[in-house]
Design an enzyme around this catalytic site. Structure first.
Site, PDB file in Angstrom:
ATOM      1  N   ALA A  74       0.824  -1.218   0.000  1.00 11.21           N
ATOM      2  CA  ALA A  74       0.000   0.000   0.000  1.00 11.21           C
ATOM      3  C   ALA A  74       0.857   1.267   0.000  1.00 11.21           C
ATOM      4  O   ALA A  74       1.956   1.240   0.569  1.00 11.21           O
ATOM      5  CB  ALA A  74      -0.905  -0.012   1.217  1.00 11.21           C
ATOM      6  N   PRO A  75       0.404   2.367  -0.622  1.00  7.17           N
ATOM      7  CA  PRO A  75      -0.909   2.573  -1.249  1.00  7.17           C
ATOM      8  C   PRO A  75      -1.042   2.020  -2.669  1.00  7.17           C
ATOM      9  O   PRO A  75      -2.075   2.205  -3.298  1.00  7.17           O
ATOM     10  CB  PRO A  75      -1.048   4.100  -1.249  1.00  7.17           C
ATOM     11  N   GLY A 123       1.222   1.988  -5.679  1.00 12.39           N
ATOM     12  CA  GLY A 123       1.819   2.421  -6.949  1.00 12.39           C
ATOM     13  C   GLY A 123       2.418   1.249  -7.705  1.00 12.39           C
ATOM     14  O   GLY A 123       2.204   1.094  -8.922  1.00 12.39           O
ATOM     15  N   ASP A 128       0.337  -9.142   8.498  1.00 11.32           N
ATOM     16  CA  ASP A 128       1.704  -8.810   8.872  1.00 11.32           C
ATOM     17  C   ASP A 128       2.611  -9.842   8.201  1.00 11.32           C
ATOM     18  O   ASP A 128       2.516 -11.043   8.497  1.00 11.32           O
ATOM     19  CB  ASP A 128       1.834  -8.873  10.399  1.00 11.32           C
ATOM     20  N   CYS A 165      12.988   3.469  -0.380  1.00 10.67           N
ATOM     21  CA  CYS A 165      13.135   4.876  -0.803  1.00 10.67           C
ATOM     22  C   CYS A 165      13.998   5.595   0.234  1.00 10.67           C
ATOM     23  O   CYS A 165      13.620   6.634   0.763  1.00 10.67           O
ATOM     24  CB  CYS A 165      11.780   5.554  -0.957  1.00 10.67           C
TER      25      CYS A 165
HETATM   26  C1  LIG Z   1       7.280   1.867   1.452  1.00  8.01           C
HETATM   27  S1  LIG Z   1       5.631   1.576   1.866  1.00  8.01           S
HETATM   28  C2  LIG Z   1       5.093   0.676   0.458  1.00  8.01           C
HETATM   29  C3  LIG Z   1       4.783   1.512  -0.769  1.00  8.01           C
HETATM   30  C4  LIG Z   1       4.140   0.680  -1.856  1.00  8.01           C
HETATM   31  N1  LIG Z   1       4.948  -0.461  -2.243  1.00  8.01           N
HETATM   32  C5  LIG Z   1       3.824   1.493  -3.082  1.00  8.01           C
HETATM   33  O1  LIG Z   1       4.530   1.431  -4.084  1.00  8.01           O
HETATM   34  O2  LIG Z   1       2.823   2.227  -3.053  1.00  8.01           O
HETATM   35  C6  LIG Z   1       5.763   0.300   3.051  1.00  8.01           C
HETATM   36  C7  LIG Z   1       4.465  -0.393   3.434  1.00  8.01           C
HETATM   37  O3  LIG Z   1       4.806  -1.494   4.268  1.00  8.01           O
HETATM   38  C8  LIG Z   1       3.733  -1.730   5.138  1.00  8.01           C
HETATM   39  N2  LIG Z   1       4.255  -2.599   6.206  1.00  8.01           N
HETATM   40  C9  LIG Z   1       5.074  -2.269   7.232  1.00  8.01           C
HETATM   41  N3  LIG Z   1       5.366  -3.346   7.983  1.00  8.01           N
HETATM   42  C10 LIG Z   1       4.728  -4.398   7.407  1.00  8.01           C
HETATM   43  C11 LIG Z   1       4.644  -5.787   7.716  1.00  8.01           C
HETATM   44  N4  LIG Z   1       5.278  -6.307   8.778  1.00  8.01           N
HETATM   45  N5  LIG Z   1       3.892  -6.572   6.923  1.00  8.01           N
HETATM   46  C12 LIG Z   1       3.240  -6.047   5.851  1.00  8.01           C
HETATM   47  N6  LIG Z   1       3.289  -4.742   5.525  1.00  8.01           N
HETATM   48  C13 LIG Z   1       4.026  -3.932   6.281  1.00  8.01           C
HETATM   49  C14 LIG Z   1       3.291  -0.341   5.549  1.00  8.01           C
HETATM   50  O4  LIG Z   1       1.962  -0.348   6.021  1.00  8.01           O
HETATM   51  C15 LIG Z   1       3.477   0.433   4.244  1.00  8.01           C
HETATM   52  O5  LIG Z   1       2.260   0.516   3.554  1.00  8.01           O
END
Ligand SMILES: C[S@@+](CC[C@H](N)C(=O)[O-])C[C@H]1O[C@@H](n2cnc3c(N)ncnc32)[C@H](O)[C@@H]1O
Length: 414
Positions: free
Chosen positions: A232-233, A235, A277, A346
């Site tokens: 999420a979100p 892209g 998770d 990032c």
């Molecule tokens: C860098 S953002 C991802 C951006 C996404 N890939 C995009 O391109 O829009 C990291 C995401 O990891 C999720 N996240 C963090 N810890 C996590 C976990 N243990 N398991 C699954 N998701 C996790 C967060 O909620 C967040 O949405």
């Protein structure tokens, strides 16, 4: 004192700065808590807070040059001076307006002090601040990791809001769009209100920094079942779905997955969505490719979110790195032999990029780097001798630059 037009926006900017600097919030997070402002005032408050965070060390140096005793970092007088001066340098606000809207924010002695310091600084003139200093600790870290030229480029880049990058499901539409296309399926447009740009309602594109669009481009076309971990979100989920993969997208945040679902609906794309998770979830199947776009300090996004440089202190980076190593270890278990795992962040911290992949390969002999080569990514992308990709400030600067990023493509040996 009678109410002065423009004061509520400055009051709100002060609240946002307080949230960012004292409670570690993001500008957007702190701004969401502000209620009852007219939309233009809300937008102005966010803009003032952003301009302040872009130049905080230089604004503080200017303030210190005009006070006999150093004002405490979190004193209201310093906060008000910071945002008043940021308006002059970043937004071109007329001097009489910034003084008139600053003074009602402070009472008594501090008001006289703020008035005096503003008078002194405006009379003698502020330095340009078009390549402002980054926080000292960040400059030291990046100088050591990447060198002086990268720090200088980052200083130039933090001064201005970047243009908007759009990713299109259809490359023909990207090329025909009214913008500059720097890669397939990409168009760069001047910053403006997203919902007012042509094609938003029809879902022809989504907003995504050009650097953020690179990791999904490294997933091979032939991969059928693709897992987008930390999705999420969305892209990258949308890129993968638009490229024809069968996508399973996971995120631990329910709210962020709702945004992902909205994004998929708007763009008429599909993926299986799972709230879970990744540290405890177990898939029912194996995958041909996995994209792990891991949570990180996000220091690479400093052009859009200058406050990240103040929040990402060493313990936060270390905690992020620990999480990334654990997520990568889990993802590695779910890949078919011969499958591809793309790891990305990032972040401009080697601790969250190069060091994670090196440590992973040292204990996972069943994996190897699949070097990013010509034709795998747009021409401006070059891989390191190790085969991974590091996007640094300064790249494509004349075209408007990119966010900082790290990505590595790993293959599970057959
Ligand atoms: C860098 S953002 C991802 C951006 C996404 N890939 C995009 O391109 O829009 C990291 C995401 O990891 C999720 N996240 C963090 N810890 C996590 C976990 N243990 N398991 C699954 N998701 C996790 C967060 O909620 C967040 O949405």
């Amino acid at each position: 004192m009678p109410s002065v037009e423009g004061v509520p926006a400055r009051q709100a900017a002060l609240q946002i700065l307080d949230g960012v600097l004292r409670r570690g919030q993001t500008i957007d997070g702190a701004a969401q808590q502000i209620r009852g402002l007219r939309p233009p005032d809300h937008a102005l408050a966010v803009a003032i807070a952003g301009e302040t965070m872009r130049r905080l060390p230089d604004l503080d140096a200017a303030i210190d040059s005009a006070t006999r005793q150093r004002l405490p970092d979190d004193s209201k007088a310093r906060m008000v001076l910071r945002l008043a001066l940021a308006q002059k340098v970043g937004l071109g606000t007329p001097e009489h307006a910034l003084v008139a809207t600053a003074l009602p924010l402070v009472d008594g002695g501090p008001r006289r002090l703020v008035h005096g310091v503003l008078g002194t600084l405006l009379r003698k003139g502020l330095p340009a601040m078009d390549a402002p200093h980054l926080p000292e600790a960040v400059e030291a870290r990046w100088r050591q990791a990447w060198g002086d030229d990268v720090v200088a480029a980052a200083r130039r880049q933090i001064a201005t809001r970047p243009a908007l990058d759009l990713t299109f499901a259809d490359n023909g539409e990207a090329r025909a769009y009214d913008g500059v296309s720097l890669a397939p399926n990409h168009s760069r447009v001047g910053s403006s209100a997203v919902t007012e740009l042509a094609g938003f309602g029809e879902g022809r594109w989504w907003v995504q920094d050009l650097a953020a669009s690179l990791p999904a481009r490294l997933i091979p076309e032939s991969a059928r079942q693709v897992l987008d971990l930390c999705a999420a979100p969305g892209g990258k989920t949308m890129q993968l779905a638009a490229a024809g993969h069968s996508v399973t997208a996971i995120d631990s945040s329910k709210n962020r997955l709702v945004r992902l679902k909205d994004n998929l609906d708007r763009t008429h794309l599909a993926a299986d969505l799972i709230t879970a998770d990744a540290l405890t979830w177990n898939p029912k199947r194996m995958f041909d490719a996995i994209l792990l776009d891991a949570p990180c300090s996000a220091t690479g996004t400093f052009r859009r979110h200058p406050e990240v440089l103040h929040r990402a202190r060493p313990p936060i980076i270390a905690a992020s790195a620990d999480m990334q190593a654990r997520l990568l270890k889990r993802a590695a278990q779910w890949l078919n032999p011969g499958g591809i795992l793309v790891y990305s962040v990032c972040s401009l911290e080697p601790q969250e990029g190069e060091e994670i992949v090196r440590a992973f390969l040292a204990v996972h002999s069943e994996f190897a780097i699949d070097p990013v080569g010509e034709g795998d990514a747009p021409d401006f992308v070059t891989s390191s001798p190790e085969g991974w990709v590091r996007i640094l400030p300064g790249l494509l600067e004349a075209e408007g630059g990119l966010d900082g990023f790290f990505m590595a493509r790993l293959v599970r040996k057959g």
